[in-house]
Structures are given as C-alpha cells and as structure tokens.
Design a protein around this motif. Structure first.
Motif, mmCIF file in Angstrom:
data_model
loop_
_atom_site.group_PDB
_atom_site.id
_atom_site.type_symbol
_atom_site.label_atom_id
_atom_site.label_comp_id
_atom_site.label_asym_id
_atom_site.label_seq_id
_atom_site.Cartn_x
_atom_site.Cartn_y
_atom_site.Cartn_z
ATOM 1 N N LEU A 113 0.854 -1.185 0.000
ATOM 2 C CA LEU A 113 0.000 0.000 0.000
ATOM 3 C C LEU A 113 0.887 1.231 0.000
ATOM 4 N N GLY A 114 0.538 2.179 -0.829
ATOM 5 C CA GLY A 114 1.319 3.398 -0.885
ATOM 6 C C GLY A 114 0.508 4.508 -1.515
ATOM 7 N N ALA A 115 0.990 5.709 -1.370
ATOM 8 C CA ALA A 115 0.289 6.879 -1.889
ATOM 9 C C ALA A 115 0.917 7.339 -3.198
ATOM 10 N N SER A 116 0.073 7.913 -4.051
ATOM 11 C CA SER A 116 0.587 8.450 -5.311
ATOM 12 C C SER A 116 0.180 9.910 -5.505
ATOM 13 N N ALA A 117 -0.464 10.504 -4.524
ATOM 14 C CA ALA A 117 -0.898 11.896 -4.638
ATOM 15 C C ALA A 117 0.300 12.834 -4.566
ATOM 16 N N VAL A 118 0.261 13.892 -5.330
ATOM 17 C CA VAL A 118 1.342 14.874 -5.375
ATOM 18 C C VAL A 118 1.589 15.466 -3.990
ATOM 19 N N VAL A 119 0.543 15.687 -3.200
ATOM 20 C CA VAL A 119 0.688 16.326 -1.890
ATOM 21 C C VAL A 119 1.488 15.461 -0.911
ATOM 22 N N VAL A 120 1.632 14.170 -1.168
ATOM 23 C CA VAL A 120 2.401 13.289 -0.295
ATOM 24 C C VAL A 120 3.898 13.531 -0.496
ATOM 25 N N GLU A 121 4.257 14.142 -1.603
ATOM 26 C CA GLU A 121 5.650 14.466 -1.943
ATOM 27 C C GLU A 121 6.535 13.231 -2.014
ATOM 28 N N ASP A 122 5.992 12.170 -2.609
ATOM 29 C CA ASP A 122 6.768 10.938 -2.773
ATOM 30 C C ASP A 122 6.784 10.519 -4.239
ATOM 31 N N LEU A 123 6.903 11.495 -5.116
ATOM 32 C CA LEU A 123 7.033 11.203 -6.538
ATOM 33 C C LEU A 123 8.509 11.261 -6.890
ATOM 34 N N LYS A 124 8.975 10.276 -7.640
ATOM 35 C CA LYS A 124 10.410 10.115 -7.895
ATOM 36 C C LYS A 124 10.712 10.146 -9.386
ATOM 37 N N LEU A 125 11.914 10.583 -9.700
ATOM 38 C CA LEU A 125 12.445 10.510 -11.055
ATOM 39 C C LEU A 125 13.070 9.125 -11.221
ATOM 40 N N THR A 126 12.497 8.306 -12.092
ATOM 41 C CA THR A 126 13.011 6.957 -12.347
ATOM 42 C C THR A 126 13.201 6.773 -13.844
ATOM 43 N N SER A 127 13.627 5.594 -14.214
ATOM 44 C CA SER A 127 13.787 5.290 -15.640
ATOM 45 C C SER A 127 12.438 5.250 -16.359
ATOM 46 N N LEU A 128 11.339 5.202 -15.609
ATOM 47 C CA LEU A 128 10.005 5.194 -16.210
ATOM 48 C C LEU A 128 9.418 6.584 -16.399
ATOM 49 N N GLY A 129 9.987 7.582 -15.730
ATOM 50 C CA GLY A 129 9.446 8.932 -15.845
ATOM 51 C C GLY A 129 9.836 9.792 -14.663
ATOM 52 N N LYS A 130 9.326 11.041 -14.673
ATOM 53 C CA LYS A 130 9.746 11.993 -13.652
ATOM 54 C C LYS A 130 8.807 12.096 -12.468
ATOM 55 N N SER A 131 7.645 11.503 -12.502
ATOM 56 C CA SER A 131 6.699 11.598 -11.404
ATOM 57 C C SER A 131 6.141 10.220 -11.054
ATOM 58 N N VAL A 132 7.030 9.299 -10.728
ATOM 59 C CA VAL A 132 6.636 7.924 -10.408
ATOM 60 C C VAL A 132 6.454 7.808 -8.903
ATOM 61 N N PRO A 133 5.305 7.263 -8.440
ATOM 62 C CA PRO A 133 5.115 7.096 -6.999
ATOM 63 C C PRO A 133 6.247 6.287 -6.372
ATOM 64 N N GLY A 134 6.789 6.766 -5.259
ATOM 65 C CA GLY A 134 7.902 6.112 -4.596
ATOM 66 C C GLY A 134 7.628 4.662 -4.254
ATOM 67 N N VAL A 135 6.383 4.318 -3.974
ATOM 68 C CA VAL A 135 6.053 2.937 -3.632
ATOM 69 C C VAL A 135 6.393 1.977 -4.772
ATOM 70 N N TYR A 136 6.425 2.471 -6.000
ATOM 71 C CA TYR A 136 6.774 1.617 -7.151
ATOM 72 C C TYR A 136 8.199 1.084 -7.068
ATOM 73 N N LEU A 137 9.070 1.785 -6.370
ATOM 74 C CA LEU A 137 10.443 1.342 -6.255
ATOM 75 C C LEU A 137 10.546 0.009 -5.510
ATOM 76 N N HIS A 138 9.618 -0.249 -4.638
ATOM 77 C CA HIS A 138 9.627 -1.499 -3.877
ATOM 78 C C HIS A 138 9.154 -2.659 -4.730
#
Length: 171
Positions: free
Chosen positions: A146-171
């Motif tokens: 379970l993780g958040a993807s809302a911009v207000v959570v400030e957990d969007l990351k720059l990854t090889s998939l794009g610049k606004s990927v939810p941090g939970v995707y890294l797991h």
C-alpha cells in the motif's frame, strides 16, 4: 536490535554510511512482527534506479521492504555479500559494482483506489458481496504494497520510467 537480521556474514562487505532511522509510534513497533527500511536514495544523477537491500544502523543490519518479503518467506540461515552478489543461503541476487541492487522497474503496475479497497472490505465485513468496487480475487496469493501516489504526499520520484513515479513503485 529486536528486528535486525541475525544471520549476516561478512559484515564489512555491506555498505555503510551515516544514517538516521525513525521508528513508528511505539504501539506499532512494540507489537510488530518485523520492521524494514523503506527509504530510498537516488543515484548520483538524481534518478532512482538502485538501492542497498540491507542497511547497517549502529552495527545492526536491517532489510529493505523488497528484501524482507524473501526473508519472511524463507528465513535464510545466512546472508552475505561476496563478488558483487548478495547470497541468501543458495539464492543469488546480482549487485552492481558499488554493492547496490539495480531495480527492475515494472511498467504495468496495477493500481487500486484505497477508498475502493476499504469500501470493499467494509461491504464484505457486512456480508455484502454484490457490486464490490474491487474484486478480492485480485489479491489472492499476492504480496500487496500500500502506498500513496498523490502529489501532496511528496513521494514522486524521477526513475527510468518517468519523472513523477510514486515512490512505492520502487519497492
């Protein structure tokens, strides 16, 4: 110490750097079965693409969330790093030259609305099984994060998939 990995060999081969960890509220960690590290740091160029799977904190070693799933399932007798590989007993995980694990980023992650999941749980608990927002069979025999993807959570990351990927995707 309660939650640290007790089966680490060749401790000096594990990456160490000054760090701080924050525990959840005491009621949570005092009653938890295990604890893991969820923090990620970017590579030197600012892109999130690799991580250390085991973290050292004050001489104790803790798994990241991703590694913890394997350890919960198997409870490895020994964990060690040798020749750019992480050994979990006989299972081998390849590492980069700097000891980090290259994340295998997935493009097609299935997302569910938390509201939909909670509404479905509430209906099932009331004995209602018609018109569920989320089919419970989707979660059968799966590990769910379970993780958040809302911009207000400030957990969007720059990854090889794009610049606004939810941090939970890294797991």
């Amino acid at each position: 110490e309660k939650f640290s990995l007790k089966n680490i060999e060749n401790k000096s081969s594990f990456h160490t750097e000054p760090n701080n960890f924050y525990l959840p509220i005491s009621e949570v960690y005092q009653n938890a079965r295990d604890m893991v590290v969820v923090e990620f740091s970017s590579d030197q160029d600012g892109v999130y693409r690799s991580t250390n799977l085991v973290r050292n904190y004050q001489g104790n070693f803790y798994p990241t969330l991703s590694l913890s799933y394997l350890n919960w399932a198997n409870k490895y007798k020994k964990i060690k790093i040798e020749n750019e590989k992480l050994f979990l007993d006989q299972q081998i995980i390849p590492l980069l030259g700097n000891g980090r694990y290259l994340i295998n980023m997935k493009k097609n992650i299935v997302n569910y609305s938390m509201g939909g999941v909670f509404a479905t749980i509430q209906k099932i608990n009331k004995g209602e099984t018609d018109k569920l927002m989320v089919n419970p069979e989707e979660f059968k025999d799966k590990i769910i994060i379970l993780g958040a993807s809302a911009v207000v959570v400030e957990d969007l990351k720059l990854t090889s998939l794009g610049k606004s990927v939810p941090g939970v995707y890294l797991h």
